[in-house]
Enzyme design. Structure first.
Site, mmCIF file in Angstrom:
data_model
loop_
_atom_site.group_PDB
_atom_site.id
_atom_site.type_symbol
_atom_site.label_atom_id
_atom_site.label_comp_id
_atom_site.label_asym_id
_atom_site.label_seq_id
_atom_site.Cartn_x
_atom_site.Cartn_y
_atom_site.Cartn_z
ATOM 1 N N ASP A 102 0.793 -1.390 0.018
ATOM 2 C CA ASP A 102 0.112 -0.076 0.028
ATOM 3 C C ASP A 102 0.651 1.264 -0.009
ATOM 4 O O ASP A 102 0.562 2.331 -0.567
ATOM 5 C CB ASP A 102 -0.863 0.076 1.090
ATOM 6 C CG ASP A 102 -1.979 -1.035 1.197
ATOM 7 O OD1 ASP A 102 -2.479 -1.176 0.001
ATOM 8 O OD2 ASP A 102 -2.312 -1.761 2.320
ATOM 9 N N ASN A 103 2.053 1.207 0.691
ATOM 10 C CA ASN A 103 2.773 2.496 0.769
ATOM 11 C C ASN A 103 3.987 2.534 -0.056
ATOM 12 O O ASN A 103 5.123 2.732 0.285
ATOM 13 C CB ASN A 103 3.148 2.496 2.347
ATOM 14 C CG ASN A 103 2.046 2.295 3.246
ATOM 15 O OD1 ASN A 103 1.049 3.252 3.221
ATOM 16 N ND2 ASN A 103 2.009 1.259 4.065
ATOM 17 N N CYS A 104 3.614 2.164 -1.227
ATOM 18 C CA CYS A 104 4.954 2.064 -2.230
ATOM 19 C C CYS A 104 4.232 2.871 -3.355
ATOM 20 O O CYS A 104 3.332 2.589 -4.001
ATOM 21 C CB CYS A 104 4.774 0.508 -2.782
ATOM 22 S SG CYS A 104 6.361 0.279 -3.264
ATOM 23 N N LEU A 105 5.340 3.774 -3.811
ATOM 24 C CA LEU A 105 5.029 4.677 -4.779
ATOM 25 C C LEU A 105 5.292 3.967 -6.333
ATOM 26 O O LEU A 105 5.888 2.763 -6.489
ATOM 27 C CB LEU A 105 5.886 5.814 -5.074
ATOM 28 C CG LEU A 105 5.553 6.738 -3.892
ATOM 29 C CD1 LEU A 105 6.726 7.949 -4.020
ATOM 30 C CD2 LEU A 105 4.174 7.348 -3.974
#
Lengths: 105, 97, 123
Positions: A102-105
């Protein structure tokens, strides 16, 4: 070989239960990676992470988790980058059949 | 000094949680469903007054709710510009909803 | 890095974990901020303390397990975790029932947390 419909738009496996080592090979090939022993060690580790925390890790927790479980030599961004170039957390998750972190560009 | 904004009716946990952290030195702005807490003679209204905080309510929201003539006179009706000015006065803002 | 990138954030979780998507969102915000190395603290207040119950098993409701997600917080170096003392006792929970590294706070200390952080995000 799984059909294209088994993967989402970004190439992540839709159903975790569809995953097999052969599927991992298929996913790795689409990333241009030939899986070696070191890759499998990380794939197995990230699947363990998913089991434990019900989420795919971002880079920082993956590095820490690797250090805790495989030792400080492997728990380094450089090591992970050498195996899964560009975005190790994302690519390793993908090959392991996990959802995109989720926290990944 | 904290600016609290409350957008939930007095029966909600947002209302009671907000009251717990509302200090005399703080400011409270009631908006949306929060404006019902300013109804004259209600329990919610007296709880708010007991906090000793400076309390405002957003006029367009109170009008929409049809409660302008039933409000406790102690609370000040404000517009959006005043809301903005209150935000500038307070270093921290916490929204309860 | 400009100072505005380094402002401290307090995420306040006030809703129960599985009733809405709010809870999940609040944890994601905290994790994303931690991923980008922002100073972030998390306060579980009111019904939010229900996130911390051990023995959660969400496999039957097609939701992700919040307790497991919270267990990963130390790996994100998300170490500033606070819990509403009054809400704990309201639900008959003791600090010793919960994951480690939580700090119990009273109303006074919670207000202090609001003041100490540059931004508060309530969920």
């Amino acid at each position: 070989m799984l059909a294209n419909s088994a993967f989402d738009k970004l190439g992540f496996l839709r159903r975790l239960s569809d995953w097999t080592p052969e599927v991992a090979e298929q996913l790795a090939a689409s990333e241009g990676i030939a899986l070696r022993e070191q890759h499998w060690e990380l794939i197995s580790l990230i699947r363990q992470y998913y089991e434990e925390f019900d989420s795919s890790p971002a880079m920082r927790p993956l590095v820490k988790y690797t250090a805790i479980n495989l030792g400080a030599n492997k728990g380094k961004s450089m090591y992970l980058l050498s195996l899964f170039p560009n975005s190790p957390a994302k690519i390793c998750s993908k090959i392991a059949g996990l959802p995109k972190p989720d926290n990944c560009l | 000094m904290v600016l609290h904004t409350l957008n939930a009716a007095p029966g909600s946990t947002a209302f009671s949680d907000c009251l717990r952290l509302l200090k005399q030195s703080d400011i409270l702005l009631l908006l949306g469903d929060g404006t019902y807490a300013a109804l004259k003679g209600t329990d919610g209204c007296s709880e708010l007054k007991n906090s000793g905080a400076e309390i405002h309510l957003l006029e367009p929201d109170a009008r929409a709710a049809g409660i302008v003539d039933r409000l406790d006179m102690q609370f000040k009706l404000v517009d959006f510009d005043t809301f903005a000015a209150l935000s500038e006065r307070c270093p921290t803002q916490q929204a309860w909803y | 890095m400009t100072p505005s990138n380094n402002r401290s954030l307090l995420v306040i979780v006030r809703h129960s974990p599985y009733g809405s998507s709010l809870a999940r969102t609040s944890l994601e915000v905290a994790l994303s901020s931690a991923t980008f190395e922002q100073a972030v603290a998390l306060l579980f207040m009111g019904d939010g303390v229900l996130h911390l119950l051990p023995d959660q098993d969400s496999s039957g409701i097609e939701a992700r397990n919040i307790a497991k997600l919270i267990a990963s917080f130390p790996l994100y170096e998300l170490d500033n975790l606070y819990v509403d003392e009054a809400a704990l006792s309201q639900y008959g929970l003791a600090l010793s029932d919960l994951p480690q590294n939580l700090q119990a706070v009273d109303d006074e200390a919670m207000h202090e947390l609001l003041c100490q952080h540059d931004h508060c995000l309530g969920f």
